[in-house]
Motif scaffolding. Sequence first.
Motif, PDB file in Angstrom:
ATOM      1  N   UNK A   1       0.834  -1.208   0.000  1.00  7.26           N
ATOM      2  CA  UNK A   1       0.000   0.000   0.000  1.00  7.26           C
ATOM      3  C   UNK A   1       0.868   1.258   0.000  1.00  7.26           C
ATOM      4  N   UNK A   2       1.936   1.261   0.791  1.00  6.20           N
ATOM      5  CA  UNK A   2       2.859   2.396   0.787  1.00  6.20           C
ATOM      6  C   UNK A   2       3.494   2.573  -0.596  1.00  6.20           C
ATOM      7  N   UNK A   3       3.913   1.469  -1.182  1.00  2.00           N
ATOM      8  CA  UNK A   3       4.535   1.536  -2.507  1.00  2.00           C
ATOM      9  C   UNK A   3       3.548   2.032  -3.557  1.00  2.00           C
ATOM     10  N   UNK A   4       2.313   1.586  -3.464  1.00  2.00           N
ATOM     11  CA  UNK A   4       1.308   2.018  -4.439  1.00  2.00           C
ATOM     12  C   UNK A   4       1.100   3.530  -4.349  1.00  2.00           C
ATOM     13  N   UNK A   5       1.092   4.048  -3.145  1.00  2.00           N
ATOM     14  CA  UNK A   5       0.949   5.500  -2.978  1.00  2.00           C
ATOM     15  C   UNK A   5       2.148   6.242  -3.569  1.00  2.00           C
ATOM     16  N   UNK A   6       3.336   5.682  -3.394  1.00  2.00           N
ATOM     17  CA  UNK A   6       4.532   6.312  -3.968  1.00  2.00           C
ATOM     18  C   UNK A   6       4.483   6.322  -5.493  1.00  2.00           C
ATOM     19  N   UNK A   7       4.000   5.241  -6.094  1.00  2.00           N
ATOM     20  CA  UNK A   7       3.914   5.190  -7.554  1.00  2.00           C
ATOM     21  C   UNK A   7       2.821   6.125  -8.071  1.00  2.00           C
ATOM     22  N   UNK A   8       1.731   6.234  -7.335  1.00  2.00           N
ATOM     23  CA  UNK A   8       0.668   7.158  -7.728  1.00  2.00           C
ATOM     24  C   UNK A   8       1.186   8.590  -7.745  1.00  2.00           C
ATOM     25  N   UNK A   9       2.030   8.924  -6.774  1.00  2.00           N
ATOM     26  CA  UNK A   9       2.613  10.272  -6.748  1.00  2.00           C
ATOM     27  C   UNK A   9       3.467  10.520  -7.988  1.00  2.00           C
ATOM     28  N   UNK A  10       4.127   9.494  -8.482  1.00  2.00           N
ATOM     29  CA  UNK A  10       4.944   9.643  -9.696  1.00  2.00           C
ATOM     30  C   UNK A  10       4.052   9.830 -10.910  1.00  2.00           C
ATOM     31  N   UNK A  11       3.046   8.952 -11.063  1.00  2.00           N
ATOM     32  CA  UNK A  11       2.212   9.014 -12.266  1.00  2.00           C
ATOM     33  C   UNK A  11       1.293  10.231 -12.278  1.00  2.00           C
ATOM     34  N   UNK A  12       0.934  10.754 -11.096  1.00  6.74           N
ATOM     35  CA  UNK A  12       0.054  11.925 -11.034  1.00  6.74           C
ATOM     36  C   UNK A  12       0.822  13.236 -11.112  1.00  6.74           C
ATOM     37  N   UNK A  13       2.126  13.176 -11.161  1.00 10.47           N
ATOM     38  CA  UNK A  13       2.933  14.395 -11.227  1.00 10.47           C
ATOM     39  C   UNK A  13       2.617  15.136 -12.526  1.00 10.47           C
ATOM     40  N   UNK A  14       2.159  16.379 -12.442  1.00 11.33           N
ATOM     41  CA  UNK A  14       1.786  17.109 -13.682  1.00 11.33           C
ATOM     42  C   UNK A  14       2.996  17.553 -14.502  1.00 11.33           C
ATOM     43  N   UNK A  15       4.192  17.516 -13.908  1.00  4.87           N
ATOM     44  CA  UNK A  15       5.382  17.936 -14.641  1.00  4.87           C
ATOM     45  C   UNK A  15       5.748  16.900 -15.692  1.00  4.87           C
TER      46      UNK A  15
END
Length: 660
Positions: A31-45
Amino acid sequence: MLEEWAGPAGSPDFAAIKADQFLPAIDAAIALSRAELTAITDNPAAPDFANTVAALERSGAALARVRRIFWMLSSAQADDGIHAIEAEVSARLTAWGTEVSQNAALFARIAAVWKGRDSLDPEQARLVDNSYKGFVAGGAALEPEAKRRLAEISERLGMLGVTFGQNVLAATNATEVLVAEDEAGGIPDDLRAVAAAAAAARGLTGQLLFGLDRGTYEGLLTFADTRSVRERVWRAFTARCQAGPYDNYPLIAEIVALRNEKARLLGYDNYADFALEDAMARTPAAAAGLMERVWRPGLIQAEREAAALQEIVDRDGGGFTLAAWDWRYFSDRVRRERYAYDSGAIRSRLSLGKVRAAAFAAAGRLYGLRFTRRPDVSVYHPDVAAWSVDNDDGTRVGLLFTDYLARPEKHGGAWMGSLRVQEKIDGPVRPIVYTVANFTRAEPEDAALLSLDEARTLFHEFGHALHALLSDVTYPSLAGTAVARDFVEFPSKLMEHWVASPEALRGFGIPADLADAVARAETFGQGFATIEFLASAIVDLKLHQAQPPPTDIEAFERDTLAALAMPAAIGMRHRLAYFTHVFDGGYASAYYSYLWAEVLDADVFEAFTATGNLFDRDLADRLRREVLARGDARDPMQSFTAFRGRQPDEAALLRARCLA
């Protein structure tokens, strides 16, 4: 279990780890890892190296800690609690790995960075290229239906691998040979003592009860004077997992079929093509070509050796034809008679404590390392010792666990692993490494006696440990032993030379004439060793090229050996039914790697011998800088040529094996 380790030298507290905590810890870490990957894919940059690839490298730290401890314990201390959840752990980790590798948004960002990799520094470009290829191999570029099927295959292969390994462990623990005292002539006292204690515990009088870990198996075949004992031992050991409750043949048939289907989904003709694409060999044809070039001279030498052994049998009035259970015994006779080589006398001097100390001393002389026992560090079993590893200037290198004695909870063989890999993406992180073996037990541990081959095994795994400990890269995915399968065995094979040289043997208190006899005696037996190994490697490669994959695994093994004209008196080192390297490890299609790595190690060792000083510090410093420190930060051939100044010389292997 999710917290960063806070023990001495950054070690985990094994006493606080309970089997029933693993599944919830893995779920929480995912679950922690999934949140970290979501932060990468949701990055608008826009995706770049820092916000995508480096961010991915930083993710998953908690899961890595839990996963590495679990696999360490499942192989080295597999109690009932671990066994009960091993398949489920494999399933959850496999499912998570599939979810990551098939994450379309993440792959799109990786691919965008990959297209611009030429603007990155070499280590970054290497990481990006590896990451992109890893996603493709995981099915990221496939259509949805193919992705779904690939996920099913991966989950099933994980389950089958776990079952295969558990079968081998259970069958090995259940395999015993009972020997009457009057049949035990020639068997070393330390092996007899362990067997006598086992027999006494069962109330068996006048008997010896031998368990058949590989060390005991090879010891009995080498020293037991009674031929019927040797035959019973050989038949029991080589028949494991071929029938009954631990029959692995059906599992192998399903494994190779699924591997083939996976490879074809990804666009390859067979699994071997897929598995070797990023190896140094690059293609199965290149790997097979090397093996073929070594097979013929190995076979010729083995035939010469067989004739010499049969001569002794006939001279003694044996009245039988040399068989597989006779080879080691009569080879030892030849070495004693021709070369004044007494393996029993050598074994009596090679205590575990001395051999381990010699490995540490060699690393000190070569690389300036110091090893200090750490009784304050938590361990997972009383057999295990922890060691701080430091440079000679006092700077910390890492932590090493050693676990050498056989026990029922431990899988067979010997291996090295990492609890934590070196990195410096956000500052220096020092590695935590472990080496495991299965030497015959003794009390105290340091008094356990090793054959010269077992001493080589200790040095071999120690070579892997040095590769991990001396890593000096930025990104964890490139650290230490995370290199091509046919390169990873090079530093470990190389390290074996520092236990078998006359200079090293004299350091164990072995008389000079006997130590010198080792080098002479090594010329005898190379044919056997070459053919025994190559038979397993060739069968492995051909099995993973076969179209369609065979369903009768026993027949495939038999027919392949017949086509090779395999000598009846030499068996495969690992029969398929218990070939854990291939079916419960990472060596599928790649067991040849040990031979490929031996080309490299033989060539490099010639550089040391040419200096006249096996501990030449300048040469060792260059090896550390250009090979061991580099991990997978560059192509392994670049690392080799940076050290040697040229491509490897294949003839060095034939010279080293006395087959030139």
